[in-house]
Write an enzyme that holds these catalytic residues in place. Structure first.
Site, PDB file in Angstrom:
ATOM      1  N   HIS A  72      -0.448 -22.936 -32.730  1.00  0.00           N
ATOM      2  CA  HIS A  72       0.483 -22.285 -31.809  1.00  0.00           C
ATOM      3  C   HIS A  72       1.751 -21.892 -32.550  1.00  0.00           C
ATOM      4  O   HIS A  72       2.371 -22.724 -33.214  1.00  0.00           O
ATOM      5  CB  HIS A  72       0.833 -23.227 -30.655  1.00  0.00           C
ATOM      6  CG  HIS A  72      -0.230 -23.301 -29.602  1.00  0.00           C
ATOM      7  ND1 HIS A  72       0.013 -23.805 -28.334  1.00  0.00           N
ATOM      8  CD2 HIS A  72      -1.526 -22.925 -29.616  1.00  0.00           C
ATOM      9  CE1 HIS A  72      -1.110 -23.748 -27.619  1.00  0.00           C
ATOM     10  NE2 HIS A  72      -2.046 -23.219 -28.385  1.00  0.00           N
ATOM     11  N   TYR A 200       6.719 -25.244 -20.237  1.00  0.00           N
ATOM     12  CA  TYR A 200       7.548 -26.304 -19.656  1.00  0.00           C
ATOM     13  C   TYR A 200       8.388 -25.642 -18.560  1.00  0.00           C
ATOM     14  O   TYR A 200       9.194 -24.753 -18.851  1.00  0.00           O
ATOM     15  CB  TYR A 200       8.482 -26.919 -20.696  1.00  0.00           C
ATOM     16  CG  TYR A 200       7.787 -27.642 -21.830  1.00  0.00           C
ATOM     17  CD1 TYR A 200       7.692 -29.035 -21.836  1.00  0.00           C
ATOM     18  CD2 TYR A 200       7.242 -26.948 -22.917  1.00  0.00           C
ATOM     19  CE1 TYR A 200       7.075 -29.712 -22.879  1.00  0.00           C
ATOM     20  CE2 TYR A 200       6.620 -27.605 -23.960  1.00  0.00           C
ATOM     21  CZ  TYR A 200       6.543 -28.994 -23.940  1.00  0.00           C
ATOM     22  OH  TYR A 200       5.932 -29.653 -24.977  1.00  0.00           O
ATOM     23  N   PRO A 292       7.489 -37.888 -22.923  1.00  0.00           N
ATOM     24  CA  PRO A 292       6.529 -36.920 -23.482  1.00  0.00           C
ATOM     25  C   PRO A 292       7.075 -35.502 -23.574  1.00  0.00           C
ATOM     26  O   PRO A 292       6.471 -34.664 -24.242  1.00  0.00           O
ATOM     27  CB  PRO A 292       5.345 -37.008 -22.518  1.00  0.00           C
ATOM     28  CG  PRO A 292       5.907 -37.558 -21.248  1.00  0.00           C
ATOM     29  CD  PRO A 292       7.025 -38.463 -21.650  1.00  0.00           C
ATOM     30  N   LYS A 296       6.819 -35.707 -28.908  1.00  0.00           N
ATOM     31  CA  LYS A 296       7.269 -36.433 -30.090  1.00  0.00           C
ATOM     32  C   LYS A 296       6.579 -37.780 -30.318  1.00  0.00           C
ATOM     33  O   LYS A 296       6.661 -38.340 -31.414  1.00  0.00           O
ATOM     34  CB  LYS A 296       8.793 -36.672 -30.008  1.00  0.00           C
ATOM     35  CG  LYS A 296       9.608 -35.419 -30.120  1.00  0.00           C
ATOM     36  CD  LYS A 296       9.425 -34.782 -31.472  1.00  0.00           C
ATOM     37  CE  LYS A 296       9.718 -33.295 -31.426  1.00  0.00           C
ATOM     38  NZ  LYS A 296       9.047 -32.551 -32.458  1.00  0.00           N
ATOM     39  N   TYR A 384      11.305 -28.901 -32.267  1.00  0.00           N
ATOM     40  CA  TYR A 384       9.962 -28.918 -31.692  1.00  0.00           C
ATOM     41  C   TYR A 384       8.884 -29.025 -32.777  1.00  0.00           C
ATOM     42  O   TYR A 384       7.909 -29.777 -32.619  1.00  0.00           O
ATOM     43  CB  TYR A 384       9.739 -27.667 -30.842  1.00  0.00           C
ATOM     44  CG  TYR A 384       8.510 -27.722 -29.963  1.00  0.00           C
ATOM     45  CD1 TYR A 384       8.528 -28.419 -28.754  1.00  0.00           C
ATOM     46  CD2 TYR A 384       7.331 -27.073 -30.325  1.00  0.00           C
ATOM     47  CE1 TYR A 384       7.401 -28.469 -27.936  1.00  0.00           C
ATOM     48  CE2 TYR A 384       6.200 -27.122 -29.502  1.00  0.00           C
ATOM     49  CZ  TYR A 384       6.247 -27.817 -28.315  1.00  0.00           C
ATOM     50  OH  TYR A 384       5.139 -27.883 -27.520  1.00  0.00           O
TER      51      TYR A 384
END
Length: 389
Positions: A72, A200, A292, A296, A384
């Site tokens: 991704h 998200y 979550p 991480k 990220y």
């Protein structure tokens, strides 16, 4: 039984540490309280940082990951009206890999026999002894028989509820914890994902996440109160709520299906300082928990294992006591940065019970700022994909 390193816990952290040490000829035994099938049945994280994939490459165990995993180059934040894409590939030059924690565990398990990594499953009543001396040992029971393993180092990779952290006296460490007033209700289903990248979502009804394990298996979550009961949520009710919170664009591409698994996971932030006491070293969830949000947990455990394996290899190859002594500080520096990012993203994307209208407007303003600021997107992207080791 005698060995150089005894590892408590055969999850991905313990298995990875064992493989890294065995690759350098160090004697290792792993002790696990559960069965192998139970360990493989844990459905957890699915987004891998470069740190984790590099370790699999280093061990020569990444063929299936590269064949089946999904690379991704971005992910999305949703504010109820739009998708804000964070182009992590363009902003950092690095992608992430979608490949389930279960699959990482399976790959490490399958390779253990050929690489001389001994794993003892169904070991009950594990206890650690004399960790402040040069001759620590652990005891356990199996099939009604008591056993003892003497080692030069004990490594606790047995999670938040394991025995390892409890072997460190309260006077020698400090715990930091934040309990969040909500959990994540998750559903796993054999349906294609609604988007080729994660979403998200911040919605007035609460957070939602659209994720996946493969091109044919999806993982979705919604924020629910911490005292919610999973029995209150039929599959249909959960799919309806996901469609609302993820927004019309995602909902239009959502495929519904029966739940393979449905559960509620509580959210907490937790850090245990320190991660070394005498000859006992902690790694992964035994030392820290992150929400979550931000993916991480597994990756942070892998960075611990990277630092810990380097420290122990330095000890066994050249008796470098400083490498062992410095492990905790080195690992914790990265732990706190990951905790900060996970807390920040959790605060941005969730509805807290005591939030007022001002707090809500601050979330909206922050998301709008991110949508229009390359600097803000870059900061999110580099966290990220994982900060440098």
């Amino acid at each position: 039984m005698k060995t150089q390193v005894a590892i408590i816990g055969a999850g991905p952290a313990g298995l990875m540490l064992g493989h890294l040490l065995r690759a350098q000829g160090i004697e290792v035994v792993i002790v696990e309280r559960a069965t192998a099938d139970y360990v493989l049945g844990r459905i957890r994280a699915g987004v891998l940082e470069r740190t984790t994939t590099d370790l699999m490459d280093q061990l020569g165990l990444s063929a299936r990951m590269h064949a089946e995993g999904l690379l991704h180059d971005g992910f999305n934040l949703a504010d109820g009206e739009r998708l804000i894409r964070i182009d992590i590939g363009a902003l950092t030059g690095r992608p992430v890999m979608v490949y389930g924690q279960t699959e990482i565990t399976r790959d490490l398990m399958d390779a253990a026999p050929d690489r001389g990594l001994e794993i003892i499953y169904e070991a009950s009543d594990v206890a650690l002894h004399d960790v402040e001396t040069d001759a620590p040992y652990l005891t356990y029971n199996r099939d009604g028989v008591a056993h003892r393993i003497d080692a030069q180092f004990l490594c606790g990779c047995d999670g938040y509820h394991g025995a390892s952290r409890l072997a460190i006296p309260e006077s020698a460490a400090k715990a930091y914890e934040k309990i969040y007033p909500f959990g994540w209700l998750g559903i796993l289903a054999d349906v294609p994902p609604c988007n080729h990248e994660l979403i998200y979502a911040n919605h007035e009804r609460g957070f939602a996440l659209a994720s996946m394990r493969s091109e044919k298996r999806s993982r979705y979550y919604i924020q629910v109160p911490s005292d919610e009961a999973v029995e209150r949520w039929s599959d249909d009710r959960l799919w309806d709520e996901l469609a609302i919170r993820l927004g019309p664009e995602a909902a239009a591409h959502m495929t519904r299906g029966p739940a393979l698994e449905k559960s509620i996971a509580p959210l907490r932030s937790f850090v245990f300082e320190r991660m070394r006491h005498g000859r006992l070293m902690l790694a992964g969830d035994s030392a820290h928990i992150v929400p979550p949000t931000g993916a991480k947990g597994l990756n942070l455990a892998m960075s611990d294992v990277h630092y810990l394996s380097q420290s122990l290899i330095a000890w066994f190859t050249r008796r470098d006591a400083d490498a062992v002594a410095n492990y905790s500080n080195k690992a914790l520096a990265r732990v706190w940065k990951a905790e900060r990012f996970s807390w920040q993203l959790t605060k941005l994307m969730h509805r807290f019970p005591d939030d007022d209208s001002f707090d809500r407007r601050m979330q909206i303003a922050e998301l709008d700022y991110i949508a229009n600021s390359i600097a803000a997107q870059t900061a999110i992207a580099e966290n990220y994909v994982g900060l440098p080791l």
